[in-house]
Design a protein around this motif. Structure first.
Motif, PDB file in Angstrom:
ATOM      1  N   PRO A   8      37.177  59.300  55.684  1.00 61.28           N
ATOM      2  CA  PRO A   8      38.447  58.971  56.328  1.00 61.28           C
ATOM      3  C   PRO A   8      38.669  57.464  56.334  1.00 61.28           C
ATOM      4  N   ALA A   9      39.867  57.073  56.025  1.00 61.10           N
ATOM      5  CA  ALA A   9      40.176  55.651  55.913  1.00 61.10           C
ATOM      6  C   ALA A   9      41.090  55.203  57.040  1.00 61.10           C
ATOM      7  N   THR A  10      40.956  53.957  57.388  1.00 61.86           N
ATOM      8  CA  THR A  10      41.850  53.332  58.332  1.00 61.86           C
ATOM      9  C   THR A  10      43.086  52.898  57.568  1.00 61.86           C
ATOM     10  N   PRO A  11      44.133  52.435  58.244  1.00 62.53           N
ATOM     11  CA  PRO A  11      45.334  52.004  57.527  1.00 62.53           C
ATOM     12  C   PRO A  11      45.056  50.947  56.459  1.00 62.53           C
ATOM     13  N   GLY A  12      44.051  50.123  56.631  1.00 62.02           N
ATOM     14  CA  GLY A  12      43.722  49.102  55.644  1.00 62.02           C
ATOM     15  C   GLY A  12      42.940  49.654  54.463  1.00 62.02           C
ATOM     16  N   GLY A  13      42.582  50.925  54.491  1.00 65.56           N
ATOM     17  CA  GLY A  13      41.865  51.535  53.389  1.00 65.56           C
ATOM     18  C   GLY A  13      40.361  51.561  53.572  1.00 65.56           C
ATOM     19  N   LEU A  14      39.857  50.979  54.649  1.00 67.31           N
ATOM     20  CA  LEU A  14      38.416  50.966  54.891  1.00 67.31           C
ATOM     21  C   LEU A  14      38.010  52.202  55.676  1.00 67.31           C
ATOM     22  N   PRO A  15      36.897  52.815  55.339  1.00 61.28           N
ATOM     23  CA  PRO A  15      36.410  53.906  56.173  1.00 61.28           C
ATOM     24  C   PRO A  15      36.156  53.387  57.590  1.00 61.28           C
ATOM     25  N   ASP A  16      36.405  54.237  58.562  1.00 62.84           N
ATOM     26  CA  ASP A  16      36.201  53.831  59.955  1.00 62.84           C
ATOM     27  C   ASP A  16      34.792  53.306  60.157  1.00 62.84           C
ATOM     28  N   GLY A  17      34.658  52.184  60.820  1.00 61.93           N
ATOM     29  CA  GLY A  17      33.361  51.654  61.167  1.00 61.93           C
ATOM     30  C   GLY A  17      32.760  50.718  60.137  1.00 61.93           C
ATOM     31  N   MET A  18      33.254  50.701  58.923  1.00 62.08           N
ATOM     32  CA  MET A  18      32.703  49.799  57.916  1.00 62.08           C
ATOM     33  C   MET A  18      33.269  48.409  58.175  1.00 62.08           C
ATOM     34  N   SER A  19      32.388  47.466  58.307  1.00 64.56           N
ATOM     35  CA  SER A  19      32.847  46.128  58.620  1.00 64.56           C
ATOM     36  C   SER A  19      33.571  45.511  57.434  1.00 64.56           C
ATOM     37  N   THR A  20      34.527  44.701  57.753  1.00 65.46           N
ATOM     38  CA  THR A  20      35.288  44.001  56.725  1.00 65.46           C
ATOM     39  C   THR A  20      34.378  43.055  55.959  1.00 65.46           C
ATOM     40  N   ALA A  21      33.415  42.463  56.635  1.00 69.12           N
ATOM     41  CA  ALA A  21      32.495  41.529  55.979  1.00 69.12           C
ATOM     42  C   ALA A  21      31.662  42.242  54.912  1.00 69.12           C
ATOM     43  N   LYS A  22      31.165  43.439  55.223  1.00 71.14           N
ATOM     44  CA  LYS A  22      30.381  44.185  54.238  1.00 71.14           C
ATOM     45  C   LYS A  22      31.252  44.593  53.059  1.00 71.14           C
ATOM     46  N   LYS A  23      32.451  45.060  53.345  1.00 68.57           N
ATOM     47  CA  LYS A  23      33.376  45.460  52.285  1.00 68.57           C
ATOM     48  C   LYS A  23      33.664  44.268  51.374  1.00 68.57           C
ATOM     49  N   ALA A  24      33.906  43.104  51.972  1.00 73.01           N
ATOM     50  CA  ALA A  24      34.196  41.896  51.188  1.00 73.01           C
ATOM     51  C   ALA A  24      32.986  41.495  50.351  1.00 73.01           C
ATOM     52  N   ARG A  25      31.804  41.555  50.935  1.00 72.09           N
ATOM     53  CA  ARG A  25      30.590  41.181  50.209  1.00 72.09           C
ATOM     54  C   ARG A  25      30.363  42.089  49.009  1.00 72.09           C
ATOM     55  N   HIS A  26      30.534  43.402  49.197  1.00 67.90           N
ATOM     56  CA  HIS A  26      30.354  44.344  48.097  1.00 67.90           C
ATOM     57  C   HIS A  26      31.423  44.139  47.022  1.00 67.90           C
ATOM     58  N   THR A  27      32.637  43.854  47.451  1.00 61.30           N
ATOM     59  CA  THR A  27      33.718  43.615  46.491  1.00 61.30           C
ATOM     60  C   THR A  27      33.457  42.346  45.699  1.00 61.30           C
ATOM     61  N   ILE A  28      32.999  41.296  46.351  1.00 63.94           N
ATOM     62  CA  ILE A  28      32.678  40.049  45.651  1.00 63.94           C
ATOM     63  C   ILE A  28      31.544  40.281  44.661  1.00 63.94           C
ATOM     64  N   ASP A  29      30.515  41.017  45.063  1.00 61.38           N
ATOM     65  CA  ASP A  29      29.400  41.330  44.159  1.00 61.38           C
ATOM     66  C   ASP A  29      29.890  42.115  42.938  1.00 61.38           C
ATOM     67  N   ARG A  30      30.789  43.076  43.184  1.00 63.32           N
ATOM     68  CA  ARG A  30      31.316  43.890  42.087  1.00 63.32           C
ATOM     69  C   ARG A  30      32.139  43.037  41.127  1.00 63.32           C
ATOM     70  N   LEU A  31      32.983  42.174  41.666  1.00 64.91           N
ATOM     71  CA  LEU A  31      33.811  41.318  40.820  1.00 64.91           C
ATOM     72  C   LEU A  31      32.978  40.274  40.077  1.00 64.91           C
ATOM     73  N   THR A  32      31.921  39.777  40.721  1.00 67.59           N
ATOM     74  CA  THR A  32      31.018  38.834  40.061  1.00 67.59           C
ATOM     75  C   THR A  32      30.331  39.515  38.875  1.00 67.59           C
ATOM     76  N   GLY A  33      29.906  40.756  39.083  1.00 67.53           N
ATOM     77  CA  GLY A  33      29.288  41.514  37.995  1.00 67.53           C
ATOM     78  C   GLY A  33      30.243  41.733  36.843  1.00 67.53           C
ATOM     79  N   ARG A  34      31.479  42.054  37.170  1.00 63.41           N
ATOM     80  CA  ARG A  34      32.479  42.264  36.130  1.00 63.41           C
ATOM     81  C   ARG A  34      32.743  40.977  35.356  1.00 63.41           C
ATOM     82  N   ALA A  35      32.807  39.847  36.077  1.00 62.56           N
ATOM     83  CA  ALA A  35      33.025  38.556  35.410  1.00 62.56           C
ATOM     84  C   ALA A  35      31.865  38.214  34.485  1.00 62.56           C
ATOM     85  N   LYS A  36      30.636  38.470  34.940  1.00 61.80           N
ATOM     86  CA  LYS A  36      29.466  38.212  34.095  1.00 61.80           C
ATOM     87  C   LYS A  36      29.524  39.043  32.816  1.00 61.80           C
ATOM     88  N   GLN A  37      29.942  40.293  32.952  1.00 59.21           N
ATOM     89  CA  GLN A  37      30.044  41.152  31.776  1.00 59.21           C
ATOM     90  C   GLN A  37      31.044  40.578  30.774  1.00 59.21           C
TER      91      GLN A  37
END
Length: 75
Positions: A8-37
């Motif tokens: 279940p997602a909140t209006p911002g698209g994050l699952p309830d209870g998932m911190s914004t900081a963790k979501k941002a960190r995982h997104t940055i890691d994913r984008l960094t990986g994509r850039a390296k590729q």
């Protein structure tokens, strides 16, 4: 009627209870990986391309783990 999501997602698209900081960190890691590729492909550096693929996969696994944790907790 739309089927309920296992995550279940909140209006911002994050699952309830998932911190914004963790979501941002995982997104940055994913984008960094994509850039390296992409840089690895452009320069012909197989090591950098593979490292980027691993980084992106790790970030996706972490994000999925957070979503599963929240689903198990019922949030």
């Amino acid at each position: 009627m739309a089927p309920e999501s296992a995550f279940p997602a909140t209006p911002g698209g994050l699952p309830d209870g998932m911190s914004t900081a963790k979501k941002a960190r995982h997104t940055i890691d994913r984008l960094t990986g994509r850039a390296k590729q992409r840089i690895g492909r452009a320069t012909g550096d197989a090591r950098l391309r593979n490292e980027g693929a691993v980084d992106e996969a790790k970030a996706r696994v972490k994000l999925t783990g957070e979503r599963l944790k929240q689903a198990v907790r019922g949030r």
